[in-house]
Design a protein around this motif. Structure first.
Motif, PDB file in Angstrom:
ATOM      1  N   PHE A  38     -20.541  10.037  51.807  1.00 25.21           N
ATOM      2  CA  PHE A  38     -21.300   8.796  51.929  1.00 25.21           C
ATOM      3  C   PHE A  38     -20.688   7.697  51.058  1.00 25.21           C
ATOM      4  N   PRO A  39     -20.197   6.622  51.682  1.00 27.58           N
ATOM      5  CA  PRO A  39     -19.708   5.484  50.896  1.00 27.58           C
ATOM      6  C   PRO A  39     -20.898   4.744  50.272  1.00 27.58           C
ATOM      7  N   VAL A  40     -20.818   4.467  48.982  1.00 28.50           N
ATOM      8  CA  VAL A  40     -21.896   3.756  48.290  1.00 28.50           C
ATOM      9  C   VAL A  40     -21.310   2.723  47.342  1.00 28.50           C
ATOM     10  N   LYS A  41     -22.151   1.787  46.961  1.00 31.47           N
ATOM     11  CA  LYS A  41     -21.780   0.809  45.944  1.00 31.47           C
ATOM     12  C   LYS A  41     -22.865   0.807  44.887  1.00 31.47           C
ATOM     13  N   ASN A  42     -22.461   0.840  43.634  1.00 37.55           N
ATOM     14  CA  ASN A  42     -23.416   0.825  42.528  1.00 37.55           C
ATOM     15  C   ASN A  42     -23.631  -0.589  42.020  1.00 37.55           C
ATOM     16  N   TYR A  43     -24.772  -0.783  41.384  1.00 33.53           N
ATOM     17  CA  TYR A  43     -24.983  -2.040  40.676  1.00 33.53           C
ATOM     18  C   TYR A  43     -24.015  -2.092  39.489  1.00 33.53           C
ATOM     19  N   SER A  44     -23.296  -3.204  39.360  1.00 39.64           N
ATOM     20  CA  SER A  44     -22.366  -3.360  38.247  1.00 39.64           C
ATOM     21  C   SER A  44     -22.423  -4.783  37.696  1.00 39.64           C
ATOM     22  N   GLU A  45     -22.132  -5.763  38.549  1.00 42.33           N
ATOM     23  CA  GLU A  45     -22.157  -7.162  38.123  1.00 42.33           C
ATOM     24  C   GLU A  45     -23.468  -7.840  38.502  1.00 42.33           C
ATOM     25  N   ARG A  47     -41.403  22.008  41.516  1.00 47.16           N
ATOM     26  CA  ARG A  47     -42.022  20.737  41.104  1.00 47.16           C
ATOM     27  C   ARG A  47     -41.161  19.532  41.450  1.00 47.16           C
ATOM     28  N   GLU A  48     -39.838  19.728  41.466  1.00 48.48           N
ATOM     29  CA  GLU A  48     -38.934  18.608  41.702  1.00 48.48           C
ATOM     30  C   GLU A  48     -37.626  19.114  42.294  1.00 48.48           C
ATOM     31  N   LEU A  49     -37.021  18.304  43.125  1.00 54.79           N
ATOM     32  CA  LEU A  49     -35.699  18.621  43.652  1.00 54.79           C
ATOM     33  C   LEU A  49     -34.670  18.222  42.609  1.00 54.79           C
ATOM     34  N   ARG A  50     -33.721  19.109  42.345  1.00 53.90           N
ATOM     35  CA  ARG A  50     -32.766  18.899  41.263  1.00 53.90           C
ATOM     36  C   ARG A  50     -31.359  18.682  41.813  1.00 53.90           C
ATOM     37  N   PHE A  51     -30.751  17.568  41.414  1.00 55.82           N
ATOM     38  CA  PHE A  51     -29.416  17.207  41.861  1.00 55.82           C
ATOM     39  C   PHE A  51     -28.467  17.141  40.664  1.00 55.82           C
ATOM     40  N   LEU A  52     -27.293  17.726  40.820  1.00 59.92           N
ATOM     41  CA  LEU A  52     -26.279  17.667  39.772  1.00 59.92           C
ATOM     42  C   LEU A  52     -25.122  16.802  40.247  1.00 59.92           C
ATOM     43  N   LEU A  53     -24.828  15.742  39.484  1.00 62.04           N
ATOM     44  CA  LEU A  53     -23.705  14.867  39.788  1.00 62.04           C
ATOM     45  C   LEU A  53     -22.523  15.260  38.919  1.00 62.04           C
ATOM     46  N   TYR A  54     -21.361  15.436  39.538  1.00 62.38           N
ATOM     47  CA  TYR A  54     -20.163  15.781  38.785  1.00 62.38           C
ATOM     48  C   TYR A  54     -18.960  15.125  39.452  1.00 62.38           C
ATOM     49  N   GLY A  55     -17.886  14.975  38.702  1.00 58.87           N
ATOM     50  CA  GLY A  55     -16.676  14.362  39.238  1.00 58.87           C
ATOM     51  C   GLY A  55     -15.765  13.947  38.108  1.00 58.87           C
ATOM     52  N   PRO A  56     -14.669  13.285  38.420  1.00 61.52           N
ATOM     53  CA  PRO A  56     -13.714  12.876  37.383  1.00 61.52           C
ATOM     54  C   PRO A  56     -14.282  11.785  36.492  1.00 61.52           C
ATOM     55  N   VAL A  57     -13.653  11.583  35.365  1.00 65.56           N
ATOM     56  CA  VAL A  57     -14.039  10.520  34.446  1.00 65.56           C
ATOM     57  C   VAL A  57     -13.964   9.171  35.161  1.00 65.56           C
ATOM     58  N   GLY A  58     -14.984   8.344  34.966  1.00 62.77           N
ATOM     59  CA  GLY A  58     -14.987   7.002  35.538  1.00 62.77           C
ATOM     60  C   GLY A  58     -15.343   6.934  37.005  1.00 62.77           C
ATOM     61  N   ALA A  59     -15.911   8.015  37.560  1.00 65.20           N
ATOM     62  CA  ALA A  59     -16.238   8.026  38.992  1.00 65.20           C
ATOM     63  C   ALA A  59     -17.471   7.197  39.318  1.00 65.20           C
ATOM     64  N   GLY A  60     -18.355   7.011  38.338  1.00 63.85           N
ATOM     65  CA  GLY A  60     -19.572   6.242  38.579  1.00 63.85           C
ATOM     66  C   GLY A  60     -20.823   7.090  38.700  1.00 63.85           C
ATOM     67  N   LYS A  61     -20.808   8.286  38.090  1.00 62.33           N
ATOM     68  CA  LYS A  61     -21.961   9.183  38.175  1.00 62.33           C
ATOM     69  C   LYS A  61     -23.201   8.560  37.533  1.00 62.33           C
ATOM     70  N   SER A  62     -23.051   8.060  36.311  1.00 61.13           N
ATOM     71  CA  SER A  62     -24.180   7.449  35.617  1.00 61.13           C
ATOM     72  C   SER A  62     -24.656   6.194  36.342  1.00 61.13           C
ATOM     73  N   SER A  63     -23.721   5.459  36.924  1.00 59.32           N
ATOM     74  CA  SER A  63     -24.079   4.234  37.650  1.00 59.32           C
ATOM     75  C   SER A  63     -24.886   4.542  38.906  1.00 59.32           C
ATOM     76  N   ILE A  64     -24.627   5.685  39.538  1.00 57.58           N
ATOM     77  CA  ILE A  64     -25.420   6.089  40.700  1.00 57.58           C
ATOM     78  C   ILE A  64     -26.872   6.291  40.287  1.00 57.58           C
ATOM     79  N   ILE A  65     -27.070   6.966  39.163  1.00 59.52           N
ATOM     80  CA  ILE A  65     -28.429   7.186  38.673  1.00 59.52           C
ATOM     81  C   ILE A  65     -29.090   5.853  38.347  1.00 59.52           C
ATOM     82  N   ASN A  66     -28.362   4.977  37.677  1.00 62.62           N
ATOM     83  CA  ASN A  66     -28.886   3.646  37.366  1.00 62.62           C
ATOM     84  C   ASN A  66     -29.305   2.908  38.628  1.00 62.62           C
TER      85      ASN A  66
END
Length: 271
Positions: free
Chosen positions: A226-233, A32-51
């Motif tokens: 892949f270099p990325v930038k998240n929304y922050s400011e 039904r859906e493709l499932r992706f798991l984000l993991y990494g060190p504390v403060g890496a920006g995992k939640s921000s990628i989803i945002n």
């Protein structure tokens, strides 16, 4: 090098990419859906990628997947739960877990992430600090289907902290990657905070430098970083930022879909 290229051509690329992704259909049967798991060190920006990805597709600044300020140095995802986040009408789901830490008893257990990869962990399950999930747990999915499994593993590392990462955390990430490799699960790495390590005019040179650093420390091929930038400011949509993220997102969608297609075909042959 791709970062600078995007700065020039992003107006031409953005519309076709977003249209293609919004009309995307999964190839594999009974998934039904493709499932992706984000993991990494504390403060890496995992939640921000989803945002950021949700903001692009839902056309407003999405902040329900909460994040912490980079200055705190702590993981905001303190509740170690296996929580899913959908992306608009696109058939994909992201899972965000608490960050990895050097202490064995802190952060999410590597065994829990590996169980999640295999499909043994149900949605919204709260991981236990005292022990990883196993067959004795009543919530454990004993016989997971392809739809229960993770279809692509996404490592997340901040470019400005690569050289400072503790070797114990690096080893945890390598162990998780090794388990994913045995399962045939595709893997990519999102390198966040590239804007924090170089000026805009130097992005093409310095981004490659940090990509090489990531590749050397984790063993991830350069073409999977892949270099990325998240929304922050930002409080308004930024098409340069959107285009970078969409390129990375498009790649993982196709990788996950290839994995699902391959495993669906193998299941048919067995039957």
């Amino acid at each position: 090098l791709v970062f600078f290229w995007f700065l020039v051509y992003f107006p031409i690329l953005f519309s076709p990419m977003i249209s293609t992704l919004k009309s995307f259909k999964i190839t594999g049967e009974n998934v039904r859906e493709l499932r992706f798991l984000l993991y990494g060190p504390v403060g890496a920006g995992k939640s921000s990628i989803i945002n950021t990805i949700k903001s692009i597709f839902e056309e407003h600044q999405y902040i329900n997947c909460l994040t912490a300020s980079a200055v705190t140095g702590d993981s905001f995802t303190r509740k170690v739960s296996f929580e899913k986040y959908n992306v608009g009408n696109v058939p994909v789901t992201f899972y965000d877990v608490m960050g990895l830490e050097k202490d064995k008893l802190k952060g999410v257990h590597t065994e829990d992430i590996i169980s999640a990869l295999k499909g043994h962990v149900p949605n919204d399950y709260t991981f236990k600090e005292c022990a990883p999930i196993d067959e004795d747990n009543r919530y454990y999915i004993l016989k997971p289907t392809l739809n229960d499994q993770i279809h692509c593993l996404v490592s997340v590392i901040p470019a400005d902290k690569i050289s400072l990462m503790d070797e114990e955390v690096i080893q945890k990430m390598k162990d998780i990657r090794a388990a994913a490799s045995k399962l045939g699960i595709p893997q990519v790495l999102f390198m966040t905070r590239v804007d924090q390590v170089c000026t805009m005019t130097q992005q093409d040179v310095f981004t490659l430098k940090f990509q090489n650093n990531c590749s050397n420390r984790l063993g991830v091929p350069l073409n999977c970083i892949f270099p990325v930038k998240n929304y922050s400011e930002e409080i308004k949509s930024d098409e340069k930022l959107n285009c970078m993220m969409l390129e990375a997102f498009t790649q993982i969608v196709h990788s996950a879909n290839d994995f699902v297609k391959k495993n669906s075909n193998e299941k048919k042959r067995v039957e």
